[in-house]
Write an enzyme that holds these catalytic residues in place. Sequence first.
Site, short mmCIF file in Angstrom:
data_model
loop_
_atom_site.label_atom_id
_atom_site.label_comp_id
_atom_site.label_asym_id
_atom_site.label_seq_id
_atom_site.Cartn_x
_atom_site.Cartn_y
_atom_site.Cartn_z
N TYR A 21 0.83 -1.22 0.00
CA TYR A 21 0.00 0.00 0.00
C TYR A 21 0.86 1.25 0.00
O TYR A 21 1.96 1.24 0.55
CB TYR A 21 -0.90 0.02 1.24
CG TYR A 21 -2.04 -0.96 1.23
CD1 TYR A 21 -2.35 -1.72 0.12
CD2 TYR A 21 -2.82 -1.14 2.38
CE1 TYR A 21 -3.40 -2.62 0.14
CE2 TYR A 21 -3.86 -2.04 2.41
CZ TYR A 21 -4.15 -2.78 1.29
OH TYR A 21 -5.19 -3.67 1.32
N LEU B 136 -18.22 -1.35 0.04
CA LEU B 136 -18.92 -0.39 -0.83
C LEU B 136 -18.68 -0.67 -2.30
O LEU B 136 -19.04 0.14 -3.16
CB LEU B 136 -18.49 1.05 -0.50
CG LEU B 136 -18.90 1.56 0.89
CD1 LEU B 136 -18.39 2.98 1.09
CD2 LEU B 136 -20.41 1.50 1.07
N GLY C 39 -16.76 1.86 -4.03
CA GLY C 39 -17.51 3.12 -4.04
C GLY C 39 -18.73 3.10 -4.93
O GLY C 39 -19.57 4.01 -4.88
N LEU D 243 -21.36 1.27 -4.75
CA LEU D 243 -22.61 1.11 -4.02
C LEU D 243 -23.08 2.38 -3.32
O LEU D 243 -24.18 2.41 -2.78
CB LEU D 243 -22.46 -0.04 -3.01
CG LEU D 243 -22.49 -1.43 -3.66
CD1 LEU D 243 -21.97 -2.49 -2.71
CD2 LEU D 243 -23.90 -1.77 -4.13
#
Length: 345
Positions: free
Chosen positions: A53, A235, A238, A240
């Site tokens: 990350y 989500l 994103g 959703l």
Amino acid sequence: MIYNQLGESDLKVSDICLGTMTYGKQNTIEEAHQQLDYAVAQGINFIDAAEMYPVPTSAETYGKTEAYIGEWLKHQQRDKLIIATKIAGPGRGFEWVRGGAKAIDHANIKQAVDDSLRRLQTDYIDLYQIHWPDRYVPRFGATVFDPTQVKPSVPIVEQLEAFADIIKAGKIRYIGLSNETPWGVTQFSNTAKQLGLPKVISIQNAYNLLNRVFDGALAEAVYYENIGLLAYSPLGFGFLTGKYLYGKPEKARVSLFQNFGQRYLKPKVSEAVAAYVDIAKRHNISPAQLAIAFVRSRWFVTSTIIGATTLEQLKENIDSVNLVLSKEILKEIDAVNLQFPNPAP
């Protein structure tokens, strides 16, 4: 905040886990620390990271997320927090990850753990996860197993033996899997039990209203092996929230990064999203909170990993802990799932 026992461990993790994959790419170190402070103030004790990350990953940003967390963590009461991170596996061409040597073997595990400890500025990691399997498996939106893609890989027993040494050294407490399959879950679990090696306590896979693949064979596997799901992408990248129904917002990840989140660009995704957004609106619930509350309601989910690029988004996502979906809403959700089953597996 509710706290749940994670698998066969003594870890009691918050119902919501703070995901951090935007730290160092979309979020500055100041914004990251603001999010961390807010999350902990709301009762979140579980923070998830990875050596690769932020994402999309690059040589320039590799390890930044852990470094940002480390600068914050050194000022915290360490034993009050549960810190999870991951080792990147082979097969994705990240030449900057440990010089291109990415096999999940003893040497790489030791180096990856030591590097993460240094960046996180801590003496131990509570949960250390294999980000994706060492062996070939369909992943990140691929759904078909192709035997011609199978290549030599580190045997599971050797991976567990390496982790046993690292646990004995006190550098990690427990191990988990991520982006794993039912076969992998049972092989890791059975090998550990047969040989007295460390047992995996968790699996971190995608799970949301657009991707309920976990409902099947994976749910059976974790039930019998007592392994908790750490559900990521609740989500659906994103989608959703409904923000992509009428175009691509300028600062959204799918707009900023080419070829990112391809599984959510498949046919029927928009129709399914529109149906779920409609349920939320009819019941005066935000689409984001509906989506997260659904994931939290599943019996196999121990903690739901949320992430946000703004503090406002984070507040809305965390507030979903106060929402319990009624039987009526769950029935409506299942009706949509029947009409649009797993459009983004």
